[in-house]
Design a protein around this motif. Structure first.
Motif, PDB file in Angstrom:
ATOM      1  N   ALA A   1      -8.961   4.207  -0.809  1.00  0.00           N
ATOM      2  CA  ALA A   1      -9.947   4.675   0.155  1.00  0.00           C
ATOM      3  C   ALA A   1      -9.705   6.152   0.398  1.00  0.00           C
ATOM      4  O   ALA A   1      -8.576   6.621   0.310  1.00  0.00           O
ATOM      5  CB  ALA A   1      -9.819   3.899   1.458  1.00  0.00           C
ATOM      6  N   GLY A   2     -10.747   6.871   0.708  1.00  0.00           N
ATOM      7  CA  GLY A   2     -10.595   8.302   0.928  1.00  0.00           C
ATOM      8  C   GLY A   2     -11.614   8.845   1.889  1.00  0.00           C
ATOM      9  O   GLY A   2     -12.518   8.142   2.331  1.00  0.00           O
ATOM     10  N   ILE A   3     -11.455  10.100   2.213  1.00  0.00           N
ATOM     11  CA  ILE A   3     -12.368  10.803   3.099  1.00  0.00           C
ATOM     12  C   ILE A   3     -12.940  11.977   2.325  1.00  0.00           C
ATOM     13  O   ILE A   3     -12.206  12.764   1.752  1.00  0.00           O
ATOM     14  CB  ILE A   3     -11.642  11.304   4.361  1.00  0.00           C
ATOM     15  CG1 ILE A   3     -11.066  10.124   5.134  1.00  0.00           C
ATOM     16  CG2 ILE A   3     -12.579  12.123   5.238  1.00  0.00           C
ATOM     17  CD1 ILE A   3     -10.169  10.525   6.273  1.00  0.00           C
ATOM     18  N   THR A   4     -14.247  12.079   2.287  1.00  0.00           N
ATOM     19  CA  THR A   4     -14.880  13.179   1.584  1.00  0.00           C
ATOM     20  C   THR A   4     -14.941  14.426   2.444  1.00  0.00           C
ATOM     21  O   THR A   4     -14.983  14.340   3.670  1.00  0.00           O
ATOM     22  CB  THR A   4     -16.306  12.783   1.115  1.00  0.00           C
ATOM     23  OG1 THR A   4     -16.862  13.876   0.405  1.00  0.00           O
ATOM     24  CG2 THR A   4     -17.192  12.452   2.301  1.00  0.00           C
ATOM     25  N   LYS A   5     -14.920  15.571   1.819  1.00  0.00           N
ATOM     26  CA  LYS A   5     -15.012  16.831   2.544  1.00  0.00           C
ATOM     27  C   LYS A   5     -16.441  17.117   2.984  1.00  0.00           C
ATOM     28  O   LYS A   5     -16.664  17.876   3.909  1.00  0.00           O
ATOM     29  CB  LYS A   5     -14.559  17.983   1.647  1.00  0.00           C
ATOM     30  CG  LYS A   5     -13.092  18.030   1.396  1.00  0.00           C
ATOM     31  CD  LYS A   5     -12.868  19.069   0.327  1.00  0.00           C
ATOM     32  CE  LYS A   5     -11.694  19.919   0.514  1.00  0.00           C
ATOM     33  NZ  LYS A   5     -11.540  20.925  -0.517  1.00  0.00           N
ATOM     34  N   GLY A   6     -17.404  16.555   2.286  1.00  0.00           N
ATOM     35  CA  GLY A   6     -18.797  16.785   2.630  1.00  0.00           C
ATOM     36  C   GLY A   6     -19.284  18.161   2.244  1.00  0.00           C
ATOM     37  O   GLY A   6     -19.976  18.828   3.002  1.00  0.00           O
ATOM     38  N   CYS A   7     -18.896  18.618   1.069  1.00  0.00           N
ATOM     39  CA  CYS A   7     -19.263  19.972   0.627  1.00  0.00           C
ATOM     40  C   CYS A   7     -20.520  19.986  -0.223  1.00  0.00           C
ATOM     41  O   CYS A   7     -20.669  20.822  -1.117  1.00  0.00           O
ATOM     42  CB  CYS A   7     -18.098  20.568  -0.164  1.00  0.00           C
ATOM     43  SG  CYS A   7     -16.645  20.855   0.826  1.00  0.00           S
ATOM     44  N   GLY A   8     -21.428  19.063   0.011  1.00  0.00           N
ATOM     45  CA  GLY A   8     -22.688  19.100  -0.705  1.00  0.00           C
ATOM     46  C   GLY A   8     -22.735  18.246  -1.837  1.00  0.00           C
ATOM     47  O   GLY A   8     -22.887  17.532  -2.519  1.00  0.00           O
TER      48      GLY A   8
ATOM     49  N   GLY B   1       0.828  -1.196   0.000  1.00  0.00           N
ATOM     50  CA  GLY B   1       0.000   0.000   0.000  1.00  0.00           C
ATOM     51  C   GLY B   1       0.859   1.241   0.000  1.00  0.00           C
ATOM     52  O   GLY B   1       2.081   1.175   0.090  1.00  0.00           O
ATOM     53  N   LEU B   2       0.204   2.376  -0.094  1.00  0.00           N
ATOM     54  CA  LEU B   2       0.913   3.641  -0.122  1.00  0.00           C
ATOM     55  C   LEU B   2      -0.061   4.736   0.295  1.00  0.00           C
ATOM     56  O   LEU B   2      -1.259   4.627   0.066  1.00  0.00           O
ATOM     57  CB  LEU B   2       1.410   3.900  -1.552  1.00  0.00           C
ATOM     58  CG  LEU B   2       2.586   4.809  -1.752  1.00  0.00           C
ATOM     59  CD1 LEU B   2       3.802   4.318  -0.976  1.00  0.00           C
ATOM     60  CD2 LEU B   2       2.954   4.887  -3.211  1.00  0.00           C
ATOM     61  N   TRP B   3       0.441   5.780   0.902  1.00  0.00           N
ATOM     62  CA  TRP B   3      -0.385   6.919   1.299  1.00  0.00           C
ATOM     63  C   TRP B   3      -0.108   8.064   0.347  1.00  0.00           C
ATOM     64  O   TRP B   3       1.015   8.254  -0.107  1.00  0.00           O
ATOM     65  CB  TRP B   3      -0.057   7.350   2.728  1.00  0.00           C
ATOM     66  CG  TRP B   3      -0.520   6.370   3.740  1.00  0.00           C
ATOM     67  CD1 TRP B   3       0.204   5.354   4.283  1.00  0.00           C
ATOM     68  CD2 TRP B   3      -1.815   6.281   4.309  1.00  0.00           C
ATOM     69  NE1 TRP B   3      -0.561   4.642   5.156  1.00  0.00           N
ATOM     70  CE2 TRP B   3      -1.807   5.191   5.199  1.00  0.00           C
ATOM     71  CE3 TRP B   3      -2.975   7.005   4.177  1.00  0.00           C
ATOM     72  CZ2 TRP B   3      -2.920   4.829   5.942  1.00  0.00           C
ATOM     73  CZ3 TRP B   3      -4.078   6.652   4.906  1.00  0.00           C
ATOM     74  CH2 TRP B   3      -4.042   5.568   5.781  1.00  0.00           C
ATOM     75  N   GLY B   4      -1.108   8.862   0.066  1.00  0.00           N
ATOM     76  CA  GLY B   4      -0.924   9.988  -0.826  1.00  0.00           C
ATOM     77  C   GLY B   4      -2.066  10.970  -0.715  1.00  0.00           C
ATOM     78  O   GLY B   4      -3.006  10.786   0.054  1.00  0.00           O
ATOM     79  N   LYS B   5      -1.993  12.026  -1.517  1.00  0.00           N
ATOM     80  CA  LYS B   5      -3.012  13.074  -1.528  1.00  0.00           C
ATOM     81  C   LYS B   5      -3.527  13.224  -2.957  1.00  0.00           C
ATOM     82  O   LYS B   5      -2.747  13.334  -3.901  1.00  0.00           O
ATOM     83  CB  LYS B   5      -2.407  14.393  -1.054  1.00  0.00           C
ATOM     84  CG  LYS B   5      -3.391  15.521  -1.012  1.00  0.00           C
ATOM     85  CD  LYS B   5      -2.738  16.792  -0.506  1.00  0.00           C
ATOM     86  CE  LYS B   5      -3.762  17.912  -0.464  1.00  0.00           C
ATOM     87  NZ  LYS B   5      -3.164  19.148  -0.001  1.00  0.00           N
ATOM     88  N   LYS B   6      -4.857  13.230  -3.095  1.00  0.00           N
ATOM     89  CA  LYS B   6      -5.463  13.378  -4.416  1.00  0.00           C
ATOM     90  C   LYS B   6      -5.209  14.793  -4.922  1.00  0.00           C
ATOM     91  O   LYS B   6      -5.490  15.767  -4.239  1.00  0.00           O
ATOM     92  CB  LYS B   6      -6.961  13.117  -4.336  1.00  0.00           C
ATOM     93  CG  LYS B   6      -7.677  13.275  -5.658  1.00  0.00           C
ATOM     94  CD  LYS B   6      -9.155  13.005  -5.506  1.00  0.00           C
ATOM     95  CE  LYS B   6      -9.885  13.292  -6.802  1.00  0.00           C
ATOM     96  NZ  LYS B   6     -11.322  13.035  -6.693  1.00  0.00           N
ATOM     97  N   ILE B   7      -4.684  14.883  -6.143  1.00  0.00           N
ATOM     98  CA  ILE B   7      -4.424  16.202  -6.713  1.00  0.00           C
ATOM     99  C   ILE B   7      -5.315  16.497  -7.907  1.00  0.00           C
ATOM    100  O   ILE B   7      -5.327  17.617  -8.400  1.00  0.00           O
ATOM    101  CB  ILE B   7      -2.937  16.378  -7.091  1.00  0.00           C
ATOM    102  CG1 ILE B   7      -2.482  15.291  -8.047  1.00  0.00           C
ATOM    103  CG2 ILE B   7      -2.079  16.407  -5.855  1.00  0.00           C
ATOM    104  CD1 ILE B   7      -1.069  15.484  -8.567  1.00  0.00           C
TER     105      ILE B   7
END
Length: 118
Positions: free
Chosen positions: A111-118, A4-10
Motif C-alpha cells: 500500500a502507498g500514498i501518492t504525491k498527487g503530482c498530476g 509486514g514491513l515498512w519501507g520507502k519506494k526507491i
C-alpha cells in the motif's frame, strides 16, 4: 512471524525470468529499528513498533537514548501486528534482519500514498 514491513519506494526496475519480463518495485527498509515490543499481557495485543531514523542520525549506531525522545530521532513510528508473541525480536534490532523471513517469489500486499503530482 513478521507479516509486514515498512519501507520507502526507491524506484522501479524489471527482472528477466526464463522468457518473461517481470516489473518489480525496489523498496528500501534501511533505517527502520524496533523501538518497542507490544505483548498481549501488557498491551492487549501483539505487535512490533518500528521507527524510521531521521536522515541526520542514519550514519550513527542505534542508541537506547533514542527511545526516550521519539520525535527528535525518528521521523515515523509504525506498528506491525503479529498473530503471536514475538520470539527472536529485540529492541534496537534493524528491520533488515526481518527480510530473511520472506521467500523469493512470495507475493506480498503493498500500500502507498501518492504525491498527487498530476
Amino acid at each position: 512471524m513478521i507479516t509486514g514491513l515498512w519501507g520507502k519506494k526507491i524506484g522501479m526496475t524489471q527482472l528477466f525470468t526464463k522468457d518473461k519480463v517481470v516489473s518489480v518495485t525496489a523498496i528500501d527498509v534501511a533505517g527502520w529499528y524496533v523501538t518497542d515490543i507490544k505483548t498481549a499481557a501488557r498491551d492487549g495485543y501483539n505487535a512490533i513498533q518500528l521507527g524510521l531514523v531521521r536522515n541526520r542520525y542514519v550514519p550513527q549506531a542505534f542508541s537506547q537514548d533514542w527511545l526516550k525522545k521519539h520525535k527528535r530521532f525518528f521521523t515515523a513510528i509504525r506498528e506491525i501486528r503479529l498473530d503471536k508473541e514475538a520470539a527472536d525480536v529485540t529492541v534496537g534490532q534493524s528491520a533488515n534482519s526481518f527480510l530473511s523471513q520472506f521467500a523469493e517469489g512470495q507475493t506480498v500486499d503493498v500500500a502507498g500514498i501518492t504525491k498527487g503530482c498530476g
